[in-house]
Design an enzyme around this catalytic site. Sequence first.
Site, short mmCIF file in Angstrom:
data_model
loop_
_atom_site.label_atom_id
_atom_site.label_comp_id
_atom_site.label_asym_id
_atom_site.label_seq_id
_atom_site.Cartn_x
_atom_site.Cartn_y
_atom_site.Cartn_z
N ASP A 43 0.81 -1.21 0.00
CA ASP A 43 0.00 0.00 0.00
C ASP A 43 0.85 1.27 0.00
O ASP A 43 1.97 1.30 0.52
CB ASP A 43 -0.93 0.02 1.22
CG ASP A 43 -2.02 -1.01 1.13
OD1 ASP A 43 -2.40 -1.40 0.01
OD2 ASP A 43 -2.51 -1.44 2.21
N TYR A 44 0.29 2.32 -0.55
CA TYR A 44 0.93 3.64 -0.61
C TYR A 44 1.42 4.10 0.76
O TYR A 44 2.50 4.67 0.90
CB TYR A 44 -0.08 4.63 -1.19
CG TYR A 44 0.38 6.06 -1.33
CD1 TYR A 44 1.36 6.41 -2.24
CD2 TYR A 44 -0.20 7.06 -0.55
CE1 TYR A 44 1.77 7.74 -2.37
CE2 TYR A 44 0.19 8.39 -0.69
CZ TYR A 44 1.19 8.72 -1.61
OH TYR A 44 1.58 10.04 -1.74
#
Length: 224
Positions: A43-44
Amino acid sequence: MSLIYLLHKPYRVLTQFTDRDQGRQTLADFIDVPDVYAAGRLDYDSEGLLLLTSDGALSHQIAHPKKKQPKTYWVQVEGAPDEQAIAALRAGVELKDGMTRPAQVRLIDPPALPERQPPVRFRASIPTHWLEIIISEGRNRQVRRMTAHVGLPTLRLVRAAIGPWKLDGLAPGEWRSEEGEMPVPPRQARPPARGRNAGGGSGERKNGRPSSSRPPSHKKGRKS
């Protein structure tokens, strides 16, 4: 034998090589190896180990949920985990997309990590603790949802290992290359012996780690 690249993905970096719409940092800002792509995602707003390769079969073996490669996460949570919460995470919790598989979960000391940039925001009145969580599935934002389900919001999430590959020695933005072979799912790592001479082959891997014919190379990921 294929090359595999281990990258310590920093916080707020996309797990792709372009971001045409918003101009956010991407993998292209940290690794300049042509014709590779990520084996799985991160995830970012998560950090840690990301594997990249140009070998499609190896990427599939690493990333596909049915291959059950264990993924190890260091998770800083808000609150104090008690035995009931840890037992629930170990047994599996009911999320909107179904029950999670049993996980390995334990309290750990704060790992030796550089401070995140920007830093984690703490509430002075609420303590934080670190958990090590090992799962063998990869639902969207699964670890965060698991800890939230037992009342322990995740503040920081760092992936420390994928199967036999570990984050060891890599600072955020750094990467190294290794010669990697197909990982063996844990349940298949030690097949039962057959016959009197079983188990004596010379091609056996030791300690479940991929062999390497040369020392790993370390490179800084950020461009000057």
